[in-house]
Scaffold this active site. Structure first.
Site, PDB file in Angstrom:
ATOM      1  N   HIS A   1       0.855  -1.174   0.000  1.00  0.00           N
ATOM      2  CA  HIS A   1       0.000   0.000   0.000  1.00  0.00           C
ATOM      3  C   HIS A   1       0.898   1.233   0.000  1.00  0.00           C
ATOM      4  CE1 HIS A   1      -2.826   2.997   1.656  1.00  0.00           C
ATOM      5  NE2 HIS A   1      -3.812   2.186   1.332  1.00  0.00           N
TER       6      HIS A   1
ATOM      7  N   ASP B   1       3.053  -4.065   8.025  1.00  0.00           N
ATOM      8  CA  ASP B   1       1.812  -3.302   7.861  1.00  0.00           C
ATOM      9  C   ASP B   1       0.662  -4.266   8.128  1.00  0.00           C
ATOM     10  OD1 ASP B   1      -0.515  -2.140   6.927  1.00  0.00           O
ATOM     11  OD2 ASP B   1       0.295  -1.567   4.981  1.00  0.00           O
TER      12      ASP B   1
ATOM     13  N   GLN C   1      -4.646  -4.713   7.128  1.00  0.00           N
ATOM     14  CA  GLN C   1      -5.642  -5.649   6.621  1.00  0.00           C
ATOM     15  C   GLN C   1      -5.646  -6.975   7.381  1.00  0.00           C
ATOM     16  OE1 GLN C   1      -7.949  -5.010   4.433  1.00  0.00           O
ATOM     17  NE2 GLN C   1      -7.208  -2.994   3.829  1.00  0.00           N
TER      18      GLN C   1
ATOM     19  N   LYS D   1     -10.614  -0.164  10.371  1.00  0.00           N
ATOM     20  CA  LYS D   1     -10.808  -1.391   9.599  1.00  0.00           C
ATOM     21  C   LYS D   1     -11.246  -2.556  10.473  1.00  0.00           C
ATOM     22  CE  LYS D   1      -7.311   0.016   6.205  1.00  0.00           C
ATOM     23  NZ  LYS D   1      -8.225   0.427   5.124  1.00  0.00           N
TER      24      LYS D   1
ATOM     25  N   CYS E   1      -4.780   2.459  -3.693  1.00  0.00           N
ATOM     26  CA  CYS E   1      -3.488   2.908  -3.162  1.00  0.00           C
ATOM     27  C   CYS E   1      -2.420   1.841  -3.369  1.00  0.00           C
ATOM     28  CB  CYS E   1      -3.593   3.288  -1.684  1.00  0.00           C
ATOM     29  SG  CYS E   1      -4.676   4.688  -1.371  1.00  0.00           S
TER      30      CYS E   1
END
Length: 446
Positions: free
Chosen positions: A160, A237, A240, A263, A401
Site C-alpha cells: 500500500h 503493515d 488488513q 478497519k 493505493c
C-alpha cells in the site's frame, strides 16, 4: 466458466482448494487443529450495526467495502457517546475526577489494543492516527536516526502507498537505497527474490501482512526470520490483518507492527504502532510539544518514556476509547468463530465469482483473506461500482493505493469486494446478480 487465458497473477478456475486462512506466522501456525467454533448468528451480529438496516437507491444496503473501512457496532458508538457526554476531559494532565476518568478510559483502551495483537507490554503500544501515521513515525524517527546514504531498505511490489511513500521520502532525505521483492504469478511474494535482496544486508524489511489489493496472507514469521538472519529489522503493515487474523506480535517475531482502528469496527482517525520497547527507547521523538517531555528549559528538553514520548499534544481521546471498545467487541465475538465465518464466505465467493465468464480474480486461491479484486471484461471498475451502487451494493473501484501493483499486472485498477464479520452468503449472491445486470447493461462482456 471463467476465462482460462488469464494473465500472470490471475486466479485460475482449476486451482487447489482453499487452505486454512490463518497466517503460517500467526497463532495456531504449528498445524494443530482447533476445536469447533460457536455458531455464527449472522442476524444477531448484523442487528448490532444500525447502518446495515438502511436502504440505498431503494435496495437493502450490501456493504462490501470493509477493506477500506469497516462499519461500527452500536456498542462502539455508545461507548464513544458516553465518553463525550459524561467523561470528556484532557488526559494525563489533571487531578480532578473527569480527567482521572478520561485517563482511565484512554489507558484501558491501550490495554485492550495491546491484548488484541499480543503485545507483551502495553507501553509498547503508541496511539497514532492510523497505519499511515504509524509507518511515517518509524520512517521519520527510526529512519532518521539509524538510516544513512549507504544503507538499504527492502519493500515489496504489493505494498500500500502508506508503506511505500514514507520510505521514498526517507530515501530522498538520506540517500538510502530501496529495493522491492517481486510478486509471483499466483499473487504471492517471491521469497527467492527476497533471499536475493537480503544478501545486500539491508537495515530494514518492511512488508504487508495481508495485501489490500490481492487478499494474499504473507508468511510473516518466515519473512521475519530471514530478515533477522540477514541483520535487518522487520516492520509489518497489519492494516488488513489485524481485523481478521490472530496477529500475535510475539509469535510473528517482528520489530514493528502498524494497524488501524477503522478497519476493525472502530472509529476513523485512530490506530496504533507496536514496537519493541528497546527500539522505542532508542528512537528520537516524532513530534515535539506537550505530554512527550520529561523536563523543559529554555536551553533544551528531555523526553518522557515511551509511549508518551511519541504521543505529543492532546490525543484523539474519543477515538482511542472507541478503538479499545472495538477490540473488546472482536474479542467477545471470538477470533476463531470469526475466522470460521470468513473462511466460509471466502470459499463461497471463490466458487461464485470463479464461475462468472469473463471475470478475472487477482490473487492466490490458498492463503488469502476475504478480499476479492477483479476485472470484468473491458468494463471499467468505476462503471461496475456505479451500476452495483444502483442496487445498493457498495464495492471499491480504482487502484486501492496500490499503483505499483496495478502496474505489475498491466492494469489501471480493479473492482474490489471485501467481506467482514457482518456479511452473508446472500450478499455474495447479490453481488453476482449485480454483475449479471452489468453484463446486460454493457450488452455482454468481452
Amino acid at each position: 466458466m471463467m476465462d482460462t487465458n488469464h494473465p500472470a497473477g490471475v486466479l485460475a478456475p482449476d486451482g487447489p482448494p482453499l487452505a486454512a486462512r490463518r497466517d503460517s506466522a500467526a497463532a495456531g501456525v504449528d498445524g494443530t487443529e482447533t476445536g469447533p467454533t460457536p455458531a455464527w448468528d449472522i442476524a444477531a451480529i448484523r442487528a448490532q450495526f444500525p447502518i446495515l438496516s438502511r436502504e440505498v437507491n431503494g435496495h437493502p444496503l450490501v456493504y462490501l467495502d470493509s477493506a477500506a473501512s469497516s462499519q461500527q457496532p452500536l456498542r462502539v458508538q455508545d461507548r464513544v457517546e458516553r465518553y463525550l457526554r459524561m467523561q470528556h476531559a484532557n488526559v494525563h494532565r489533571g487531578v480532578h475526577q473527569l480527567s482521572a476518568e478520561a485517563t482511565e478510559a484512554y489507558e484501558d483502551a491501550r490495554l485492550a489494543v495491546a491484548a488484541h495483537v499480543g503485545a507483551p507490554d502495553p507501553s509498547e503500544i503508541v496511539f497514532t492516527r492510523g497505519t499511515t501515521e504509524a509507518v511515517n513515525l518509524v520512517a521519520s524517527s527510526w529512519g532518521s536516526a539509524f538510516i544513512g546514504p549507504d544503507d538499504e531498505i527492502v519493500l515489496t511490489k504489493m505494498e500500500h502507498h502508506s508503506n511505500l511513500v514514507p520510505w521514498q521520502l526517507l530515501a530522498a532525505r538520506t540517500g538510502c537505497g530501496l529495493h522491492f521483492v517481486d510478486v509471483t504469478a499466483e499473487g504471492t511474494l517471491d521469497l527467492d527474490d527476497l533471499d536475493r535482496l537480503l544478501k545486500r544486508r539491508p537495515r530494514l524489511v518492511a512488508f504487508t501482512h495481508v495485501s489490500n489489493g490481492l487478499g494474499t496472507i504473507n508468511p510473516v514469521r518466515e519473512i521475519v526470520t530471514r530478515a533477522h538472519a540477514a541483520g535487518a529489522l522487520a516492520l509489518v503493515d497489519g492494516a488488513q490483518a489485524a481485523p481478521h487474523l490472530l496477529a500475535d506480535v510475539t509469535r510473528l517475531g517482528c520489530d514493528f507492527y502498524a494497524f488501524s482502528g477503522h478497519k476493525m469496527c472502530g472509529p476513523t482517525g485512530v490506530g496504533a504502532l507496536w514496537a519493541r520497547r528497546e527500539l522505542l527507547e532508542a528512537m528520537p521523538p516524532y513530534q515535539g510539544g506537550g505530554e512527550m517531555i520529561s523536563e523543559v528549559t529554555l536551553e533544551g528538553s528531555s523526553w518522557a518514556k515511551p509511549p508518551a514520548k511519541f504521543e505529543a499534544g492532546t490525543p484523539n481521546i474519543s477515538g482511542v476509547v472507541g478503538f479499545g471498545e472495538a477490540t473488546r467487541f472482536l474479542a467477545e465475538l471470538g477470533r476463531e468463530a470469526l475466522a470460521s465465518h470468513e473462511d466460509a464466505l471466502t470459499r463461497y465467493a471463490l466458487e461464485r465469482l470463479g464461475a462468472i465468464e469473463g471475470l478475472r480474480l487477482y490473487g492466490p486461491r490458498r492463503g488469502r483473506t476475504s478480499v476479492f479484486s477483479f476485472t470484468y471484461g473491458d468494463v471499467h471498475p468505476h462503471d461496475l461500482s456505479t451500476i452495483l451502487d444502483q442496487r445498493g451494493i457498495a464495492i471499491r473501484a480504482g487502484h486501492h493505493c496500490n499503483q505499483p501493483l496495478m502496474d505489475h499486472y498491466g492494469i489501471s485498477g480493479t473492482a474490489r469486494a471485501s467481506f467482514y464479520l457482518y456479511n452473508s452468503a446472500d450478499e455474495i449472491d447479490a453481488l453476482c446478480d449485480g454483475l449479471a445486470m452489468a453484463a446486460e447493461v454493457f450488452h455482454g462482456i468481452s
